[in-house]
Motif scaffolding. Structure first.
Motif, short mmCIF file in Angstrom:
data_model
loop_
_atom_site.label_atom_id
_atom_site.label_comp_id
_atom_site.label_asym_id
_atom_site.label_seq_id
_atom_site.Cartn_x
_atom_site.Cartn_y
_atom_site.Cartn_z
N GLU A 277 0.83 -1.21 0.00
CA GLU A 277 0.00 0.00 0.00
C GLU A 277 0.86 1.26 0.00
OE1 GLU A 277 -3.07 2.66 -0.02
OE2 GLU A 277 -3.12 0.50 -0.43
N SER A 278 1.92 1.25 0.82
CA SER A 278 2.80 2.43 0.89
C SER A 278 3.54 2.63 -0.42
CB SER A 278 3.81 2.25 2.03
OG SER A 278 3.15 2.25 3.28
N LEU A 279 4.03 1.53 -1.02
CA LEU A 279 4.76 1.65 -2.29
C LEU A 279 3.84 2.14 -3.40
CD1 LEU A 279 7.13 -1.46 -2.37
CD2 LEU A 279 7.67 0.92 -1.87
N TRP A 280 2.59 1.75 -3.36
CA TRP A 280 1.63 2.23 -4.36
C TRP A 280 1.47 3.74 -4.22
CZ3 TRP A 280 -3.07 4.73 -4.40
CH2 TRP A 280 -3.76 4.73 -5.62
N GLN A 281 1.36 4.22 -2.99
CA GLN A 281 1.24 5.67 -2.76
C GLN A 281 2.52 6.41 -3.18
OE1 GLN A 281 -0.28 6.90 1.10
NE2 GLN A 281 -1.36 4.96 1.34
#
Length: 372
Positions: A277-281
């Motif tokens: 999720e963080s890498l997507w953001q």
């Protein structure tokens, strides 16, 4: 330079494992740095076509009102500065030729205040003389970035009996040979015609200059950001290793089973902000794809990680697991050895995730200054 407030914001976001917030803070710092002027000085012997070279570099015709005066005689007797929308926040300085030095050429750099410029372009035509070599050596010793630009190429081609390709090669080799004698590593060399800017190396020169000026502007800031991020990640690793040693990491991270590497891996990724999720953001904020960042991650899954890392391979193989199972039959010593290897696996996993975090941050820094 990075302000104290900006540094504190980035360090806090890294400590909290909020990588998207780190990215936002980094990009804001780079945005501020983009407004910093970069000074580019053009120098060389008088009559080397320096003034007429600036016009096409600025994408301005010689006949336009904002163009640099061009004449057969020497026109630049004092320093003059010019701006161009093609190079935002870049100041182009047209310096007097080396013959204008009040004393010797060795004092020319002091008279022209070379230290105030960030980038240099040595303009050459007809011959790469000792004056040009001395200029290049001075810039090299000052650790200044510079180009060598050979102008009036159309005239050389018209007066030479050699084929074009052979003449261009001879010019380049002559410049490099003279520089190597003074132990100056070859700078980028461009062969151009100022009056025909769409030909030869002129388009390549403008593109290269735009990219190199961008790197020059951000160089110190990127180094500071890189060192700060690496230090913050290392500090977090040291903190978590102490937690692992006291086995309090399970409570702090909510790890239900410390022997389950998949559970530990997910917990570490969340702690450092490199979970999916963080890498997507992060990818969204930088303007890249999720795959761009996942492709450099070594800790995507435990199964693949166990096969690539020899330490984890040894500690997760069937034989080793059977050995640990036997140790459970030994009340005190067995538990001590099992605990030792459990912590060793967690430290190994922690270090891999930390290295992934550093790699992600390096790519974020790179992607933040290179246009798509």
């Amino acid at each position: 330079m990075l302000s104290r407030v900006e540094a504190m914001n980035i360090e806090k976001a890294l400590a909290d494992g909020n990588l998207p917030e780190v990215v936002s803070a980094i990009r804001e710092s780079l945005k501020m740095a983009s407004r910093t002027p970069v000074n580019v000085a053009l120098t060389g012997n008088s009559g080397n076509d320096m003034s007429s070279f600036i016009n096409p570099l600025r994408n301005i015709g010689h006949e336009e009102e904002a163009s640099v005066p061009v004449a057969v005689l020497k026109t630049t007797q004092t320093r003059a500065c010019y701006l161009s929308p093609h190079f935002p926040n870049v100041v182009l300085w047209d310096l007097p030729g080396t013959e204008c030095a009040a004393q010797s050429l060795e004092n020319y750099s002091m008279e022209m205040q070379f230290s105030r410029y960030d980038f240099f372009i040595i303009i050459v035509s007809e011959q790469f003389s000792m004056n040009h070599v001395i200029l290049a050596k001075t810039m090299w010793d000052m650790r200044k970035h510079f180009y060598v630009v050979w102008t009036k190429l159309d005239m050389d081609l018209n007066t030479s009996a050699l084929p074009e390709g052979q003449l261009l090669q001879i010019i380049r080799e002559n410049i490099l040979e003279n520089l190597q004698k003074q132990r100056v590593c070859g700078p980028p060399i461009f062969l151009v015609s100022s009056f025909d800017p769409l030909s030869y190396d002129f388009p390549k020169l403008r593109d290269s200059l735009q990219m190199d000026l961008m790197k020059n502007r951000y160089h110190e800031l990127l180094q500071n950001l890189s060192h700060m991020c690496e230090r913050a990640v290392n500090d977090k690793v040291s903190f978590l290793q102490k937690k692992i040693a006291t086995e309090s990491l399970q409570d702090a991270c909510g790890i239900s089973d410390a022997d389950d590497l998949a559970v530990c891996l997910k917990a570490y990724q969340l702690l450092f902000g490199v979970d999916d999720e963080s890498l997507w953001q992060v990818a969204q904020r930088v303007g890249r794809t999720f795959a761009d960042y996942m492709s450099i991650m070594k800790s995507c899954d435990v199964q693949g990680l166990s096969t690539r890392n020899w330490k984890l391979t040894c500690m997760t193989c069937t034989v080793f697991r059977s050995f640990l199972g036997l140790l459970r039959c030994i009340p005190w010593l067995g538990n001590l050895i099992i605990r030792y290897f459990r912590q060793k696996k967690q430290r190994c996993l922690l270090e891999i995730v930390a290295e992934d975090t550093k790699a992600i941050l390096r790519k974020v820094l790179e992607d933040s200054i290179i246009p798509q």
